[in-house]
Design an enzyme around this catalytic site. Structure first.
Site, PDB file in Angstrom:
ATOM      1  N   ASP A   1       1.098  -1.088   4.860  1.00  9.30           N
ATOM      2  CA  ASP A   1       0.744   0.125   5.619  1.00  9.30           C
ATOM      3  C   ASP A   1      -0.661   0.508   5.171  1.00  9.30           C
ATOM      4  O   ASP A   1      -0.831   1.331   4.279  1.00  9.30           O
ATOM      5  CB  ASP A   1       1.778   1.212   5.273  1.00  9.30           C
ATOM      6  CG  ASP A   1       1.549   2.498   6.017  1.00  9.30           C
ATOM      7  OD1 ASP A   1       0.892   2.487   7.068  1.00  9.30           O
ATOM      8  OD2 ASP A   1       2.044   3.547   5.537  1.00  9.30           O
TER       9      ASP A   1
ATOM     10  N   CYS B   1      -1.901   4.008  10.746  1.00  9.56           N
ATOM     11  CA  CYS B   1      -1.739   5.293  11.431  1.00  9.56           C
ATOM     12  C   CYS B   1      -2.989   5.537  12.270  1.00  9.56           C
ATOM     13  O   CYS B   1      -3.586   6.605  12.201  1.00  9.56           O
ATOM     14  CB  CYS B   1      -1.522   6.393  10.414  1.00  9.56           C
ATOM     15  SG  CYS B   1      -1.084   7.905  11.255  1.00  9.56           S
TER      16      CYS B   1
ATOM     17  N   LYS C   1       7.299   5.787   2.792  1.00  7.54           N
ATOM     18  CA  LYS C   1       7.963   4.614   3.398  1.00  7.54           C
ATOM     19  C   LYS C   1       8.685   3.810   2.326  1.00  7.54           C
ATOM     20  O   LYS C   1       9.750   3.250   2.567  1.00  7.54           O
ATOM     21  CB  LYS C   1       6.946   3.751   4.147  1.00  7.54           C
ATOM     22  CG  LYS C   1       6.377   4.462   5.365  1.00  7.54           C
ATOM     23  CD  LYS C   1       5.494   3.574   6.206  1.00  7.54           C
ATOM     24  CE  LYS C   1       4.721   4.372   7.234  1.00  7.54           C
ATOM     25  NZ  LYS C   1       3.686   5.265   6.648  1.00  7.54           N
TER      26      LYS C   1
ATOM     27  N   GLU D   1       0.176   0.221  -5.535  1.00  8.50           N
ATOM     28  CA  GLU D   1      -0.732   1.279  -5.086  1.00  8.50           C
ATOM     29  C   GLU D   1      -1.952   1.256  -6.006  1.00  8.50           C
ATOM     30  O   GLU D   1      -1.821   1.205  -7.215  1.00  8.50           O
ATOM     31  CB  GLU D   1      -0.030   2.646  -5.113  1.00  8.50           C
ATOM     32  CG  GLU D   1      -0.923   3.855  -4.969  1.00  8.50           C
ATOM     33  CD  GLU D   1      -1.772   3.891  -3.691  1.00  8.50           C
ATOM     34  OE1 GLU D   1      -1.229   3.655  -2.599  1.00  8.50           O
ATOM     35  OE2 GLU D   1      -2.987   4.141  -3.811  1.00  8.50           O
TER      36      GLU D   1
ATOM     37  N   CYS E   1       0.894  -1.183   0.000  1.00  6.08           N
ATOM     38  CA  CYS E   1       0.000   0.000   0.000  1.00  6.08           C
ATOM     39  C   CYS E   1       0.918   1.215   0.000  1.00  6.08           C
ATOM     40  O   CYS E   1       1.091   1.883   1.018  1.00  6.08           O
ATOM     41  CB  CYS E   1      -0.878   0.015   1.247  1.00  6.08           C
ATOM     42  SG  CYS E   1      -2.043  -1.340   1.326  1.00  6.08           S
ATOM     43  N   ALA E   2       1.483   1.527  -1.133  1.00  2.56           N
ATOM     44  CA  ALA E   2       2.689   2.360  -1.136  1.00  2.56           C
ATOM     45  C   ALA E   2       2.453   3.863  -1.194  1.00  2.56           C
ATOM     46  O   ALA E   2       3.270   4.644  -0.720  1.00  2.56           O
ATOM     47  CB  ALA E   2       3.583   1.952  -2.298  1.00  2.56           C
ATOM     48  N   GLY E   3       1.326   4.309  -1.800  1.00  2.83           N
ATOM     49  CA  GLY E   3       1.167   5.749  -2.047  1.00  2.83           C
ATOM     50  C   GLY E   3       1.066   6.560  -0.768  1.00  2.83           C
ATOM     51  O   GLY E   3       0.440   6.101   0.178  1.00  2.83           O
ATOM     52  N   PRO E   4       1.688   7.723  -0.738  1.00  2.00           N
ATOM     53  CA  PRO E   4       2.456   8.413  -1.782  1.00  2.00           C
ATOM     54  C   PRO E   4       3.946   8.045  -1.841  1.00  2.00           C
ATOM     55  O   PRO E   4       4.689   8.665  -2.571  1.00  2.00           O
ATOM     56  CB  PRO E   4       2.301   9.883  -1.386  1.00  2.00           C
ATOM     57  CG  PRO E   4       2.200   9.848   0.113  1.00  2.00           C
ATOM     58  CD  PRO E   4       1.476   8.579   0.448  1.00  2.00           C
ATOM     59  N   GLY E   5       4.348   7.039  -1.075  1.00  2.00           N
ATOM     60  CA  GLY E   5       5.701   6.523  -1.284  1.00  2.00           C
ATOM     61  C   GLY E   5       6.751   6.952  -0.283  1.00  2.00           C
ATOM     62  O   GLY E   5       7.946   6.703  -0.495  1.00  2.00           O
TER      63      GLY E   5
HETATM   64  C1  LIG Z   1      -1.699   4.654   4.735  1.00  3.13           C
HETATM   65  S1  LIG Z   1      -1.543   4.951   3.057  1.00  3.13           S
HETATM   66  C2  LIG Z   1       0.109   4.410   2.753  1.00  3.13           C
HETATM   67  C3  LIG Z   1       1.148   5.460   3.084  1.00  3.13           C
HETATM   68  C4  LIG Z   1       2.495   5.096   2.523  1.00  3.13           C
HETATM   69  N1  LIG Z   1       2.960   3.803   3.028  1.00  3.13           N
HETATM   70  C5  LIG Z   1       3.550   6.136   2.812  1.00  3.13           C
HETATM   71  O1  LIG Z   1       4.244   6.015   3.829  1.00  3.13           O
HETATM   72  O2  LIG Z   1       3.689   7.078   2.029  1.00  3.13           O
HETATM   73  C6  LIG Z   1      -2.470   3.665   2.351  1.00  3.13           C
HETATM   74  C7  LIG Z   1      -2.440   3.629   0.840  1.00  3.13           C
HETATM   75  O3  LIG Z   1      -3.100   2.451   0.412  1.00  3.13           O
HETATM   76  C8  LIG Z   1      -3.784   2.723  -0.791  1.00  3.13           C
HETATM   77  N2  LIG Z   1      -4.806   1.681  -0.966  1.00  3.13           N
HETATM   78  C9  LIG Z   1      -6.083   1.676  -0.539  1.00  3.13           C
HETATM   79  N3  LIG Z   1      -6.682   0.517  -0.867  1.00  3.13           N
HETATM   80  C10 LIG Z   1      -5.742  -0.228  -1.517  1.00  3.13           C
HETATM   81  C11 LIG Z   1      -5.760  -1.512  -2.106  1.00  3.13           C
HETATM   82  N4  LIG Z   1      -6.837  -2.278  -2.084  1.00  3.13           N
HETATM   83  N5  LIG Z   1      -4.623  -1.942  -2.670  1.00  3.13           N
HETATM   84  C12 LIG Z   1      -3.522  -1.180  -2.722  1.00  3.13           C
HETATM   85  N6  LIG Z   1      -3.452   0.054  -2.184  1.00  3.13           N
HETATM   86  C13 LIG Z   1      -4.557   0.516  -1.574  1.00  3.13           C
HETATM   87  C14 LIG Z   1      -4.323   4.114  -0.579  1.00  3.13           C
HETATM   88  O4  LIG Z   1      -4.609   4.730  -1.832  1.00  3.13           O
HETATM   89  C15 LIG Z   1      -3.154   4.782   0.152  1.00  3.13           C
HETATM   90  O5  LIG Z   1      -2.306   5.392  -0.764  1.00  3.13           O
END
Ligand SMILES: C[S@@+](CC[C@H](N)C(=O)[O-])C[C@H]1O[C@@H](n2cnc3c(N)ncnc32)[C@H](O)[C@@H]1O
Length: 467
Positions: free
Chosen positions: A351, A404, A292, A311, A286-290
């Site tokens: 994440d 979080c 971590k 993502e 779950c990488a966005g916005p990247g």
């Molecule tokens: C908590 S944020 C991650 C923050 C990121 N690890 C960082 O440190 O920048 C969760 C992310 O999961 C994405 N997301 C939500 N549902 C998802 C899915 N089913 N598969 C993959 N990514 C998903 C969201 O769009 C969001 O960008």
């Protein structure tokens, strides 16, 4: 209270056609953003800076607009209770635009040094411009009633009894919905005495943390370059004294990233987890916005690891690409539950999307926007994403589950479900966060703003067993 129909007497600041002066730029900006938040679900921390820039509002006016906007958003529920008591009717029955005006006026009366007559008259005049003299009179009456007492006196009358309902009392006084205060108390467990500190912390503006990119710049070098202070726990963290981090050369050049120290610790814990025979196939599901991903990839680069970053949202996937420029990262736009990736990863960071209750201090309106009904929907998605992360990890590999939010349904509840259903065992996550102190009894890690100065990140390291 002064009733809506009361006619203003000579010398009083009641609604009079001749005195209809529009709001000054700072109050106008705050009023516009409050309406955008309540009517269009805008985020105050995005809407306000954009509006200030567009209108060329700077200096003291910008600072005043910021205080009014963020402060009013944060304590909205408390203001509404006081407005309801002063108006002797439920705030739900008040026109939403009028209610935003009343919030703005009552915030100035209760929480700022603005002269009461200025707080009242500016608001009343705006009500006359937006509506008519009858409603301006209503605003006048409500605000005058509120101004007759201070916040302490209002809360003493309206808050639940501290002895019989300590959580309801703390929630009211610290302007949080009760269910959120309850969730924090549940997560604190034996340390529930810290609830007031946790709630108070949500009203504080967090310090800006930077992460120095490992292998490029040390935290000490970064601190010297930006006139900052080396962080307490993460070896990459630097605390900024102030200013716009986006303007820093190190950030623009990709040598450092704006990143909460708690998030740094989570990414680092994933890289530090004990994995025998690590082949360098690492995944961020779950990488966005990247943020971590970038730290994970910089750490992985030291041993030749390559990161796959998944993502779901295309725009956020683009940010992952941007934030990991120059690092060994493959970005995939996909649902992490059905990514189609070949299993066998050594380390997987998941994440998950969550309520964000651990970062309420960053989003002034978030505490009132989130609803308890969000929890089961998110918890289901979290369980599914964790299950997918486990399925993609090889036996002996490690999944680092992070949120979080300290809400137990999003933290230990999700992990307990995985332990019941999937071939995994819980590792003691605390050593992976060394030298962070005050981590409790484990095996998982719960960070807290009032203890660690970080967002309230939760992390659990799970080792995958032979299937
Ligand atoms: C908590 S944020 C991650 C923050 C990121 N690890 C960082 O440190 O920048 C969760 C992310 O999961 C994405 N997301 C939500 N549902 C998802 C899915 N089913 N598969 C993959 N990514 C998903 C969201 O769009 C969001 O960008």
């Amino acid at each position: 209270m002064t009733g809506p129909s009361r006619r203003p007497q000579r010398g009083q600041s009641g609604p009079r056609k001749t005195r209809r002066k529009p709001l000054d730029p700072a109050r106008r900006a705050a009023f516009d953003v409050l309406q955008a938040v309540s009517q269009r679900d805008a985020y105050a921390n995005l809407a306000l800076p954009a509006l200030l820039a567009e209108r060329g509002i700077t200096g003291r006016d910008a600072a005043f607009a910021t205080e009014l906007t963020y402060g009013t958003c944060r304590v909205r529920g408390l203001l509404d209770a006081i407005i309801g008591a002063a108006a002797q009717r439920s705030p739900d029955t008040i026109n939403p635009v009028l209610l935003d005006l009343l919030r703005l006026g009552s915030y100035q009366l209760l929480r700022t040094r603005v002269e009461p007559h200025a707080a009242v008259s500016t608001t009343v005049e705006q009500a006359a411009i937006e509506f008519d003299s009858a409603r301006a009179g209503f605003v006048n009456g409500v605000l005058r009633t509120i101004s007759a007492r201070d916040e302490q006196s209002w809360t003493a009358e309206l808050a639940p009894d501290a002895a019989s309902d300590p959580i309801g009392h703390a929630a009211f006084v610290r302007a949080h919905p009760r269910w959120i205060a309850q969730a924090f108390a549940d997560a604190l467990g034996a340390a529930a005495g810290e609830l007031d500190a946790v709630l108070a912390g949500d009203d504080e503006r967090p310090r800006v943390h930077l992460a120095a990119r490992p292998g490029v710049l040390t935290a000490a070098e970064l601190a010297a370059a930006v006139d900052g202070e080396v962080g307490r726990y993460s070896p990459y963290a630097v605390y900024l004294p102030g200013g716009d981090p986006g303007r820093l050369e190190a950030v623009r050049a990709g040598q450092a990233l704006v990143q909460d120290e708690g998030s740094q610790l989570v990414a680092r814990a994933c890289a530090l987890a004990p994995v025998d025979g690590d082949t360098g196939r690492w995944l961020d599901l779950c990488a966005g916005p990247g943020g971590k991903t970038a730290l994970l990839a910089a750490l992985g680069a030291q041993t030749g690891a390559r990161i796959t970053a998944v993502e779901q949202a295309p725009q956020r996937a683009a940010l992952v690409t941007e934030n990991t420029r120059g690092l060994d990262v493959d970005v995939l736009i996909a649902d992490g539950r059905e990514s189609g990736l070949e299993p066998g990863f050594d380390r997987v960071l998941v994440d998950v999307p969550c309520t964000g209750l651990g970062a309420l201090r960053r989003r002034p309106e978030a505490r009132w926007r989130r609803q308890p009904a969000d929890i089961p929907l998110l918890a289901k998605l979290q369980r599914e994403l964790l299950a997918a992360a486990i399925a993609l990890t090889r036996p002996g590999g490690v999944v680092l589950y992070a949120t979080c939010s300290p809400h137990l349904a999003e933290t230990v509840g999700v992990v307990a479900d995985a332990l019941r259903r999937h071939p995994v065992t819980a590792l003691d996550t605390r050593p992976l966060f060394a030298p962070t102190d005050a981590l409790g009894d484990g095996p998982y890690v719960q960070l807290w703003p009032h203890r660690h100065g970080t967002d309230a990140m939760f992390a659990a390291a799970l080792q995958v067993l032979p299937r």
